[in-house]
Motif scaffolding. Structure first.
Motif: not given
Length: 271
Positions: A38-43, A237-248
């Protein structure tokens, strides 16, 4: 019923302790791990912020958050230009984000009603309703709350625009918004816990806001978000889009536990 999640098993002196509700939240999510989706979809609903996030020069964020129906990645970040209030936390939003809030309101209400409804069923009696049943039962009051938050964001944005972006006006707006948000954030949780309408839930939330247990729980929740936010934001903030996906992915189980923790608290305080 699992002894770790049922309300009847908690000693009275522990019922207001934040660690007690956090423990019940962890147990509830362990019983229904699919809820982390659910939070993943919300993200994904907030990915209009992605450009601002990737362009940010921040390394980490330290965020004090208030409970919201679906705490997602964006509840741990603070990286966009204009000021607003969203997702149960004070953050920053620009004009594109306002549009995203409007478009996403219905979906967020569906996600919030389903998530809180299932969690409440697990924690209260170990017999959660189907996600769709929870949505149909609690959608209206959760939607009303989401609309109220969106209207608050729009009002603050309009006042800021009318003032020419005055920093003083923005600061005053935030200072006025904080106590209001503090008093009403319990509305969707009360609506689910008591299976009541928006008006009753809002009134009960405002009434609870003056109590010590409410204040102490809010403090515990805010501190937990503050502790988690550097970890989640550091990845984002660390490694671009891959970092955002990992953070999610990291934020999803944390956010689900936060929602379960708040659900546990309001189940206890509204008994």
């Amino acid at each position: 019923m699992s002894p770790s999640t049922g309300t009847a098993t908690a000693p009275d002196e522990d019922r207001d302790d934040f660690p007690h509700h956090l423990s019940r939240g962890v147990d509830a999510v362990a019983e229904a791990p699919f809820l982390v989706l659910v939070p993943l979809v919300s993200t994904l609903l907030g990915f209009g912020r992605l450009d601002d996030l990737l362009a940010s020069t921040q390394v980490i964020s330290f965020t004090l958050g208030l409970p919201s129906p679906v705490p997602d990645l964006w509840a741990f970040l603070n990286a966009t230009p204009a000021v607003g209030v969203t997702g149960g936390a004070v953050g920053t939003v620009g004009a594109p984000e306002i549009a995203t809030l409007l478009v996403g309101t219905l979906v967020r209400a569906v996600l919030g009603a389903g998530l809180l409804g299932v969690l409440a069923g697990i924690i209260a009696d170990g017999e959660p309703p189907a996600f769709t049943t929870a949505v149909s039962r609690h959608f209206v009051p959760v939607l009303a709350y989401e609309v109220l938050v969106v209207l608050g964001v729009l009002l603050l944005a309009l006042v800021t625009l009318a003032s020419g972006g005055s920093a003083a006006v923005v600061l005053v707006g935030i200072l006025l918004a904080l106590p209001v948000l503090y008093a009403i954030y319990g509305t969707p949780f009360v609506a689910v816990a008591r299976n009541c309408g928006f008006g009753d839930a809002l009134s009960r939330s405002v009434s609870l806001a003056g109590s010590a247990p409410y204040a102490l729980f809010t403090l515990g929740y805010a501190v937990l978000v503050l502790v988690c936010s550097p970890v989640v934001s550091g990845l984002a903030y660390a490694v671009g889009i891959s970092g955002v996906l990992l953070a999610a992915l990291v934020a999803a189980p944390i956010g689900t536990v936060l929602a379960a923790t708040a659900t546990s608290f309001f189940l206890t305080t509204t008994e």
